[in-house]
Design a protein around this motif. Structure first.
Motif, short mmCIF file in Angstrom:
data_model
loop_
_atom_site.label_atom_id
_atom_site.label_comp_id
_atom_site.label_asym_id
_atom_site.label_seq_id
_atom_site.Cartn_x
_atom_site.Cartn_y
_atom_site.Cartn_z
N MET A 39 0.83 -1.20 0.00
CA MET A 39 0.00 0.00 0.00
C MET A 39 0.87 1.25 0.00
O MET A 39 1.95 1.27 0.58
CB MET A 39 -0.92 0.01 1.23
CG MET A 39 -1.96 1.11 1.23
SD MET A 39 -3.35 0.73 2.32
CE MET A 39 -2.55 0.73 3.92
N CYS A 47 -4.33 9.95 2.32
CA CYS A 47 -5.08 8.71 2.18
C CYS A 47 -4.13 7.56 1.90
O CYS A 47 -2.96 7.76 1.58
CB CYS A 47 -6.13 8.82 1.06
SG CYS A 47 -5.43 9.11 -0.57
N ASP A 48 -4.65 6.34 2.06
CA ASP A 48 -3.89 5.12 1.77
C ASP A 48 -4.47 4.48 0.52
O ASP A 48 -5.69 4.36 0.37
CB ASP A 48 -4.00 4.14 2.94
CG ASP A 48 -3.41 4.70 4.23
OD1 ASP A 48 -2.47 5.51 4.13
OD2 ASP A 48 -3.89 4.33 5.31
N PHE A 64 -12.08 0.13 -0.76
CA PHE A 64 -11.10 0.76 0.12
C PHE A 64 -10.43 1.93 -0.59
O PHE A 64 -10.24 3.01 -0.02
CB PHE A 64 -10.06 -0.26 0.56
CG PHE A 64 -9.03 0.29 1.51
CD1 PHE A 64 -9.25 0.25 2.87
CD2 PHE A 64 -7.87 0.88 1.05
CE1 PHE A 64 -8.31 0.77 3.77
CE2 PHE A 64 -6.93 1.40 1.92
CZ PHE A 64 -7.15 1.35 3.28
N ALA A 65 -10.07 1.70 -1.86
CA ALA A 65 -9.36 2.74 -2.62
C ALA A 65 -10.22 3.97 -2.83
O ALA A 65 -9.72 5.10 -2.83
CB ALA A 65 -8.90 2.17 -3.96
N GLY A 69 -10.39 4.15 2.32
CA GLY A 69 -9.03 4.62 2.53
C GLY A 69 -8.98 5.96 3.25
O GLY A 69 -8.01 6.25 3.97
N ASN A 72 -10.06 5.14 7.22
CA ASN A 72 -9.33 4.04 7.84
C ASN A 72 -8.76 4.47 9.20
O ASN A 72 -7.84 5.29 9.27
CB ASN A 72 -8.19 3.61 6.91
CG ASN A 72 -7.37 2.48 7.48
OD1 ASN A 72 -7.74 1.86 8.46
ND2 ASN A 72 -6.24 2.21 6.84
#
Length: 374
Positions: A39, A47-48, A64-65, A69, A72
């Motif tokens: 990641m 953000c991740d 998640f993307a 994200g 989180n």
């Protein structure tokens, strides 16, 4: 045995995404009960973003993307990771500590027995970090980490070196593409970074800069526009792109020169704030492409030029030109007064004639082959 086999997978210089995917898959196979994820931590966008993974549902990773994200609760944990030192969420930030969150109640239950993780920062950049994360059930935390801790510590330097090598290769490939693009143009063309540094220039641009009447390349390879008003317009365009605001591609930015020798400066935004895939780890320095054209050339009809160069119909040429302005297909179709289905059909025909498969490739090809005419 585990360490040697995994290290061998990424031992090749600058391993690509497929190699990292193979590494993630084999890691989970050798350590049953785990799911693996590379990641990127983007400190600019806060953000991740997942790069490659094994064991997770692709649809959930996509969620998640695009959504989780930014929600989180483990993001602070990710930000404080120390380079090449494995860290356990159960020790620093257990999932039970954020039971009230949407992430815990909606996302975690759907990824299945992955409510704990051991993570390690393996690459540190100016704006982005990369980490390798091993997810598993919290009930297995202590037992699993008797194996994970020594394995990750041993693999960390190998992964870090491989990521650094990958970044060097991506930077080189990106520079080669910039050079090829501007060299294909007839008019003076400059690829400029957000700090004004010239990253690529063609022969016509170098000749124009040597004349030092309209522009010049000053100390530190900085592009200097020799007109206060025009220089301000260029600076404002760069600032717009850096902020992430929309700037119409191919629009006339400003004019400069003396009577009888007036030129226009046309701008194409190039900066991608997040990019895609492993490109996230090596964000492009390129901010804008500036093309300096004699005013007389702007009288050319770009629709006809595209029809002649690629065999497009008039409708297809108009669609291609709109797409070069940075709009999405639905937006462009609406602006042209056609249905989305018609626009999609025309775009499919354009792809076949220009010999590309994606909109980004189409824009790059039009710029490199005939951007000077548009």
């Amino acid at each position: 045995m585990i360490i040697g086999e995994l290290a061998e997978i990424i031992a090749i210089p600058a391993p690509d995404a497929d190699v990292w995917s193979a590494f993630a898959r084999r890691f989970s196979e050798l350590v049953p009960g785990t799911k693996t994820l590379f990641m990127a931590n983007d400190r600019v966008a806060d953000c991740d973003i997942p790069l490659v993974q094994f064991g997770f549902d692709k649809g959930l990773i996509a969620e998640f993307a695009t959504h989780y994200g930014n929600r989180n609760p483990w993001a602070p944990f990710n930000r404080q990771l120390r380079s090449l030192i494995p860290e356990r969420t159960e020790q620093r930030l257990p999932a039970s500590s954020f039971k009230h969150t949407e992430f815990y109640n909606d996302f975690l239950p759907r990824i299945g027995e992955s409510d704990a993780a051991t993570a390690m920062k393996i690459w540190n950049g100016d704006q982005r970090n990369a980490e390798f994360i091993v997810h598993y059930a919290a009930a297995r935390d202590t037992r699993l980490n008797t194996l994970l801790d020594p394995v990750l510590k041993a693999l960390g330097p190998v992964m870090s070196e491989a990521f650094a090598s990958l970044r060097i290769r991506m930077d080189r490939e990106r520079a080669d593409r910039r050079t090829a693009m501007v060299e294909a143009m007839v008019d003076p063309a400059f690829v400029v970074a957000k700090n004004g540094k010239v990253l690529a220039v063609n022969a016509a641009g170098e000749a124009l800069a040597r004349e030092a009447e309209l522009v010049r390349i000053a100390a530190g390879d900085k592009l200097e526009v020799l007109s206060t008003a025009a220089a301000q317009a260029v600076a404002e365009a760069i600032a717009t792109v850096v902020r992430g605001d929309r700037l119409a591609a191919g629009s006339e930015l400003t004019r400069l020169g003396a009577p009888g020798r007036t030129h226009t400066i046309t701008v194409y935004p190039m900066m991608a704030h997040l990019g895609a895939g492993f490109g996230l780890l090596s964000p492009s320095e390129a901010c804008v492409l500036l093309i300096v054209r004699p005013l007389l050339q702007t009288a050319a009809q770009p629709v006809e030029l595209l029809r002649e160069r690629f065999g497009l119909t008039a409708a297809e040429a108009r669609l291609a030109l709109k797409l070069m302005g940075g709009g999405s297909l639905p937006e462009v179709s609406k602006a042209l007064g056609i249905s989305y289905l018609t626009g999609r059909s025309q775009l499919k025909s354009i792809f076949a004639k220009v010999n590309v498969r994606r909109q980004s490739e189409l824009v790059a090809t039009l710029l490199s082959c005939c951007g000077w005419m548009l």
